[in-house]
Design an enzyme around this catalytic site. Structure first.
Site, PDB file in Angstrom:
ATOM      1  N   ARG A   2       0.871  -1.183   0.000  1.00 50.33           N
ATOM      2  CA  ARG A   2       0.000   0.000   0.000  1.00 50.33           C
ATOM      3  C   ARG A   2       0.903   1.226   0.000  1.00 50.33           C
ATOM      4  NH1 ARG A   2      -2.719   2.953   4.414  1.00 50.33           N
ATOM      5  NH2 ARG A   2      -4.605   3.951   3.629  1.00 50.33           N
ATOM      6  N   ASN A  40      -7.529   7.873   2.902  1.00 52.20           N
ATOM      7  CA  ASN A  40      -7.153   7.262   4.169  1.00 52.20           C
ATOM      8  C   ASN A  40      -7.952   7.859   5.325  1.00 52.20           C
ATOM      9  OD1 ASN A  40      -5.140   5.651   5.857  1.00 52.20           O
ATOM     10  ND2 ASN A  40      -4.898   7.698   6.717  1.00 52.20           N
ATOM     11  N   GLU A  41      -8.512   7.003   6.164  1.00 48.50           N
ATOM     12  CA  GLU A  41      -9.201   7.402   7.405  1.00 48.50           C
ATOM     13  C   GLU A  41      -9.921   8.741   7.242  1.00 48.50           C
ATOM     14  OE1 GLU A  41      -6.164   7.134  10.366  1.00 48.50           O
ATOM     15  OE2 GLU A  41      -5.969   4.964  10.136  1.00 48.50           O
ATOM     16  N   HIS A  83      -9.111  -0.488  10.195  1.00 48.71           N
ATOM     17  CA  HIS A  83      -7.781  -0.354  10.808  1.00 48.71           C
ATOM     18  C   HIS A  83      -7.874  -0.824  12.259  1.00 48.71           C
ATOM     19  CE1 HIS A  83      -6.660   3.072   7.770  1.00 48.71           C
ATOM     20  NE2 HIS A  83      -7.125   1.982   7.197  1.00 48.71           N
ATOM     21  N   TYR A 129      -6.282  -1.114  15.772  1.00 44.93           N
ATOM     22  CA  TYR A 129      -5.298  -0.714  16.770  1.00 44.93           C
ATOM     23  C   TYR A 129      -5.864  -0.981  18.156  1.00 44.93           C
ATOM     24  CZ  TYR A 129      -2.490   1.289  13.037  1.00 44.93           C
ATOM     25  OH  TYR A 129      -1.716   1.447  11.917  1.00 44.93           O
ATOM     26  N   GLU A 163      -4.911  -1.886   8.028  1.00 44.80           N
ATOM     27  CA  GLU A 163      -3.784  -1.439   8.839  1.00 44.80           C
ATOM     28  C   GLU A 163      -3.922  -2.026  10.236  1.00 44.80           C
ATOM     29  OE1 GLU A 163      -2.187   2.793  10.612  1.00 44.80           O
ATOM     30  OE2 GLU A 163      -2.939   2.762   8.542  1.00 44.80           O
ATOM     31  N   TRP A 198       1.095  -2.103   9.447  1.00 45.78           N
ATOM     32  CA  TRP A 198       1.616  -0.739   9.433  1.00 45.78           C
ATOM     33  C   TRP A 198       2.927  -0.710  10.190  1.00 45.78           C
ATOM     34  CZ3 TRP A 198       0.366   3.322   6.682  1.00 45.78           C
ATOM     35  CH2 TRP A 198       0.989   4.538   7.006  1.00 45.78           C
TER      36      TRP A 198
END
Length: 532
Positions: free
Chosen positions: A74, A150-151, A218, A220, A247, A276
């Site tokens: 990416r 992105n986001e 994503h 996290y 991610e 990531w």
């Protein structure tokens, strides 16, 4: 991630998420929950993100990413929030991906944290950037995915909201003539902790006239338990919508993501993942670098885990067939231990042990048949359980399960479980559910036949009856007194297992012989509870 951390990441040039995707009908595309190549081969993304827009001279990273086994990279781009990546630069990026036999996910980072982070662009501005690059992207649909932004929303409410803005961006991309697989990121800095993408994904998917959009989550600190990870992945598989883990990391300031479960679940379900990130992180998250100083020979502990660990990239990535990678033709192993529970007049719960596969199991098909007749698929599951509802009372059903992998291969079926629903005058306060444990050419074993007290008081004695197929004979039994009249078998409790408390169970088993080549099994199990 938190707003403050994302601001730091953006300002210092830290690399953010790596989504995954596939181009439309002319190239990479989605089919149900899967990403396919143009030739119909399944493609499961395994790779990382490279912060090209902040480190444009680090072009050796493409070869480095490939050398560690990845099939996807990416690439972070900017249309003006940072130094814009020109059409010629992006064309070179695509060329580098192709030279190194990588699928290229191009990502516009300008939208990161819109509504919460100063300077962030809208998704509409991101589409304008993609249209400006269209001349160098058209014709590359087999080799790349466009991650629109992105986001694209932080934690603050924005107008239009994520659903409307993302739908409009997709519609505008298609109106401009893009045929690529599109990838869209979740709000809440990609983590979707409010469930906006999860709950509105079907609306966004249907806004794409080509139905060729993949969703990117994503993971996290929000995803620090196995239950949270599985529940989110389950939601998309139940909805039949494509998802990638665009991610994730092994550590984070907002919590400790469960990277082991993330990778294991992605592998077992055939879902793509992108860790990531390659190198160049700053702002306090330098620990997310996978290699030191963009050197593939200097793996960090996170890089070792991602590339070389269990369910890691080197062990699970398969090169795209467009580059000569082989198409997977090996089916998963057959599920085992199929069992039924919670039988009622209208439903039953099924569970089984997981299958294994070299690419990844994406789901299970549940097959059902009547007491006789052919099996047909009645549902699917992304986990090892399934609830079948809407059945008829006092009716016998047979069940099997099979697994599907990311390449579309189908396993052999599991063992067969026979279930007779309650009600209709045939239950007598108990049910009997049979499992065919093993079978061979001229015989089989049924064990256990589980007798469950479905009433509110104890059963003092039980009787189970069922029908043998023509030509079958009972050759042995245990934990029940068994008698046969014609093809009707009657099994009664013994002295030690006749009393069953409410919701408790007892069981018995038997062995039978059958004519060679006959694959039928007993059916019509009914139970009567009373006095022994």
């Amino acid at each position: 991630m938190t707003t403050r951390l994302f601001a730091l990441l953006a300002l210092v040039g830290a690399v953010l998420l790596v989504p995954q995707s596939a181009a439309a009908a002319v190239g990479l595309r989605v089919s149900g929950t899967r990403v396919l190549e143009a030739n119909g081969s399944a493609f499961v993304m395994r790779g990382t993100s490279h912060a090209h827009t902040w480190y444009p001279s680090e072009t050796s990273s493409f070869a480095g990413v490939k050398s560690l086994g990845a099939n996807t990279v990416r690439v972070v781009l900017s249309g003006g929030r940072w130094t814009a990546n020109s059409a010629s630069d992006v064309a070179n990026v695509v060329s580098l991906c192709k030279q190194n036999r990588l699928i290229c996910v191009l990502e516009n980072h300008d939208t990161t944290g819109y509504g919460e982070q100063s300077g962030a662009y809208t998704l509409d501005q991101a589409v304008t950037y993609w249209i400006g690059l269209q001349s160098v992207l058209t014709g590359q649909e087999n080799h790349m995915v466009i991650n629109i932004g992105n986001e694209p929303v932080g934690n603050n409410a924005v107008t239009p909201g994520w659903t409307q803005a993302t739908s409009a961006a997709i519609t505008r991309m298609r109106g401009a003539g893009f045929q690529h697989l599109l990838m869209v990121d979740a709000p809440n800095w990609g983590q979707d902790w409010q469930g906006v993408m999860r709950d509105n994904a079907s609306t966004v998917f249907n806004a794409d006239p080509q139905k060729n959009t993949v969703f990117s989550i994503h993971m996290y600190g929000v995803y620090d338990t196995a239950a949270e990870i599985s529940a989110y992945l389950d939601a998309f598989q139940t909805a039949g919508l494509p998802l990638v883990i665009g991610e994730f990391g092994h550590l984070h300031s907002d919590g400790d993501p469960d990277e082991d479960t993330i990778m294991a679940q992605a592998q077992s379900r055939g879902i793509g993942y992108l860790g990531w990130s390659w190198s160049g992180n700053g702002g306090g998250v330098e620990y997310l670098d996978q290699v030191t100083s963009f050197n593939a020979a200097n793996l960090t502990s996170w890089g070792q885990r991602l590339f070389n660990g269990a369910n890691g990239i080197r062990a699970t990535a398969r090169e795209a067939t467009i580059y000569g990678g082989s198409s997977d033709t090996t089916p998963p192993s057959a599920p085992g231990g199929l069992a039924a529970s919670g039988v009622t007049a209208s439903g039953v719960g099924l569970s089984w042990s997981a299958s294994s596969d070299d690419v990844g199991v994406v789901g299970y098909d549940v097959l059902r048949a009547g007491a006789s007749g052919a099996f047909a698929v009645v549902g699917s599951s992304g986990s090892t359980s399934f609830g079948d509802a809407g059945l008829s009372a006092n009716t016998t059903y047979r069940y099997q399960v099979r697994a599907r992998d990311a390449a579309g291969n189908v396993s052999a079926v599991s063992n067969t479980v026979t279930v007779t629903t309650t009600g209709g005058g045939g239950g007598g306060g108990c049910t009997a559910v049979a499992t065919v444990q093993s079978r061979w050419g001229n015989g089989y074993v049924v064990q256990p036949v589980t007798v469950t007290n479905t009433g509110g008081s104890a059963i003092n004695g039980w009787t189970v009856t069922f029908t043998l197929p023509a030509g079958h004979t009972i050759t042995g039994s245990w934990n029940a007194a068994v008698s046969v009249s014609g093809q009707t078998v009657t099994a009664r409790n013994l002295s030690y297992n006749g009393t069953i408390a409410p919701n408790a169970t007892a069981g018995f088993g038997f062995q039978a012989a059958r004519p060679g080549g006959d694959t039928s099994v007993p059916s019509g199990y009914t139970c009567q509870g009373g006095t022994s």
